[in-house]
Scaffold this motif. Structure first.
Motif, PDB file in Angstrom:
ATOM      1  N   LYS A 104      25.880  -7.878  20.206  1.00  0.00           N
ATOM      2  CA  LYS A 104      26.318  -6.480  20.148  1.00  0.00           C
ATOM      3  C   LYS A 104      25.552  -5.607  21.152  1.00  0.00           C
ATOM      4  O   LYS A 104      26.055  -4.594  21.629  1.00  0.00           O
ATOM      5  CB  LYS A 104      26.092  -5.958  18.730  1.00  0.00           C
ATOM      6  N   LYS A 145      30.527  -7.293   9.964  1.00  0.00           N
ATOM      7  CA  LYS A 145      30.454  -5.968  10.589  1.00  0.00           C
ATOM      8  C   LYS A 145      30.104  -6.087  12.074  1.00  0.00           C
ATOM      9  O   LYS A 145      30.709  -5.417  12.926  1.00  0.00           O
ATOM     10  CB  LYS A 145      29.400  -5.127   9.861  1.00  0.00           C
ATOM     11  N   ALA A 197      32.525  -5.178  15.422  1.00  0.00           N
ATOM     12  CA  ALA A 197      32.054  -4.112  16.319  1.00  0.00           C
ATOM     13  C   ALA A 197      31.629  -4.618  17.696  1.00  0.00           C
ATOM     14  O   ALA A 197      31.194  -3.829  18.537  1.00  0.00           O
ATOM     15  CB  ALA A 197      30.877  -3.380  15.662  1.00  0.00           C
ATOM     16  N   PRO A 203      31.166  -5.377  21.439  1.00  0.00           N
ATOM     17  CA  PRO A 203      31.726  -4.751  22.646  1.00  0.00           C
ATOM     18  C   PRO A 203      32.177  -5.810  23.648  1.00  0.00           C
ATOM     19  O   PRO A 203      31.953  -5.696  24.850  1.00  0.00           O
ATOM     20  CB  PRO A 203      30.534  -3.941  23.181  1.00  0.00           C
ATOM     21  N   HIS A 246      37.271  -0.643  21.238  1.00  0.00           N
ATOM     22  CA  HIS A 246      36.305   0.256  20.591  1.00  0.00           C
ATOM     23  C   HIS A 246      37.013   1.432  19.925  1.00  0.00           C
ATOM     24  O   HIS A 246      36.713   1.787  18.781  1.00  0.00           O
ATOM     25  CB  HIS A 246      35.292   0.755  21.619  1.00  0.00           C
ATOM     26  N   ILE A 247      37.973   2.037  20.629  1.00  0.00           N
ATOM     27  CA  ILE A 247      38.704   3.190  20.080  1.00  0.00           C
ATOM     28  C   ILE A 247      39.436   2.801  18.793  1.00  0.00           C
ATOM     29  O   ILE A 247      39.373   3.499  17.784  1.00  0.00           O
ATOM     30  CB  ILE A 247      39.695   3.745  21.131  1.00  0.00           C
ATOM     31  N   HIS A 301      38.947   0.056  16.790  1.00  0.00           N
ATOM     32  CA  HIS A 301      38.081  -0.461  15.730  1.00  0.00           C
ATOM     33  C   HIS A 301      37.194   0.621  15.115  1.00  0.00           C
ATOM     34  O   HIS A 301      36.909   0.579  13.913  1.00  0.00           O
ATOM     35  CB  HIS A 301      37.216  -1.612  16.265  1.00  0.00           C
ATOM     36  N   GLU A 302      36.762   1.560  15.944  1.00  0.00           N
ATOM     37  CA  GLU A 302      35.848   2.607  15.456  1.00  0.00           C
ATOM     38  C   GLU A 302      36.478   3.401  14.306  1.00  0.00           C
ATOM     39  O   GLU A 302      35.790   3.810  13.374  1.00  0.00           O
ATOM     40  CB  GLU A 302      35.478   3.539  16.620  1.00  0.00           C
ATOM     41  N   GLN A 303      37.803   3.587  14.351  1.00  0.00           N
ATOM     42  CA  GLN A 303      38.492   4.337  13.294  1.00  0.00           C
ATOM     43  C   GLN A 303      38.410   3.630  11.945  1.00  0.00           C
ATOM     44  O   GLN A 303      38.538   4.240  10.897  1.00  0.00           O
ATOM     45  CB  GLN A 303      39.987   4.532  13.634  1.00  0.00           C
ATOM     46  N   LYS A 304      38.241   2.299  12.001  1.00  0.00           N
ATOM     47  CA  LYS A 304      38.335   1.477  10.783  1.00  0.00           C
ATOM     48  C   LYS A 304      36.977   0.996  10.269  1.00  0.00           C
ATOM     49  O   LYS A 304      36.910   0.316   9.245  1.00  0.00           O
ATOM     50  CB  LYS A 304      39.191   0.238  11.079  1.00  0.00           C
ATOM     51  N   THR A 305      35.909   1.313  10.987  1.00  0.00           N
ATOM     52  CA  THR A 305      34.592   0.774  10.640  1.00  0.00           C
ATOM     53  C   THR A 305      34.148   1.181   9.238  1.00  0.00           C
ATOM     54  O   THR A 305      33.642   0.347   8.478  1.00  0.00           O
ATOM     55  CB  THR A 305      33.539   1.207  11.686  1.00  0.00           C
TER      56      THR A 305
END
Length: 259
Positions: A43, A90, A94, A96, A211-212, A214-218
């Motif tokens: 990560k 997790k 996440a 990258p 990233h855009i 996945h970030e919404q669903k973290t």
């Protein structure tokens, strides 16, 4: 450095191998912790853009190590184990980098959760893919509920979890669970070719898109992981779970009572 996993870097590509071939890469507490450590390390690695995940020997992963669950000499601390399971799920979600799962043989239980967490999944025709926790009276973990729902929606996710259905590559593709089916023995070569295509593309923009999205669903994933951990600790204490693992080891049909 690691006992149960191997990480090899080839320029902008990293290859992560589950490496307990003698146990069909069944995940014991050591592997779960090492996987979490490696994924958290990746990560922070800005030199790698593609990660290929595969299994050594004749399977991707048979899932959690049931023999460890029934071994009185090394009882699993389920609370501690679930911390590592949540960490690895997790971190994988996440990453990258673009992740490619390469499936041959079994990808069951936690092994299937790991596969479903990847961005692109290639499986061989005779692979055996199953969210089969139900067979030993447990719930999916490693984000299994979340990743299944992301791929196929809630109704289908419930069906797959409740039946524990074992699917080959073609069946999994038809349900939208994986992205590509290839002939037996061809998954590694196909994944290598796909990885090279990615590396020849404007991959930085692809990673930004990941990233855009996945970030919404973290936050949702974190909530699912917490609920899975709580439920798993509870299920481990049920009579049905005990019956399920004893039946599995004895190779007989379990007799569940809903307790």
């Amino acid at each position: 450095m690691y006992k149960t996993v191997e990480l090899v870097k080839e320029g902008r590509l990293a290859r992560l191998t589950l490496n307990r071939p003698e146990a069909m890469n069944a995940m014991d507490d050591v592997m779960m912790e090492e996987l979490a450590d490696v994924l958290e390390l990746l990560k922070t690695d800005t030199t790698v853009q593609v990660v290929v995940i595969n299994g050594a020997g004749r399977a991707f992963s048979a899932g959690g190590d049931i023999k460890k669950m029934v071994d009185p000499n090394s009882p699993l601390d389920i609370g501690k184990v679930m911390v590592h399971v949540s960490r690895l799920a997790k971190a994988l979600y996440a990453l990258p980098q673009i992740t490619i799962a390469v499936v041959h043989g079994a990808a069951a239980g936690l092994g299937f959760s790991l596969v479903l967490a990847c961005d692109y999944i290639v499986a061989e025709e005779t692979s055996k893919l199953a969210m089969n926790f139900i067979g030993i009276g447990l719930v999916p973990d490693g984000g299994g509920h979340f990743f299944l729902k992301e791929r196929v929606g809630v109704p289908q996710a419930k069906k797959l979890i409740w039946t524990g259905k074992v699917m080959n590559g073609e069946e999994a593709l038809a349900k939208g669970l994986i992205d590509e089916v290839v002939a037996d023995g061809q998954a590694a070569a196909f994944a290598q070719g796909y990885a090279q295509k990615l590396l020849a593309a404007p991959i930085a923009s692809m990673i930004a898109t990941k990233h855009i999205l996945h970030e919404q669903k973290t936050a949702e994933l974190e909530n699912v992981l917490a609920m899975e951990s709580e439920a798993q600790v509870k299920m481990r204490k049920t009579e049905d779970h005990l019956e399920g693992i004893q039946a599995f080891v004895a190779k007989r049909k379990p007799e569940f009572k809903g307790k």
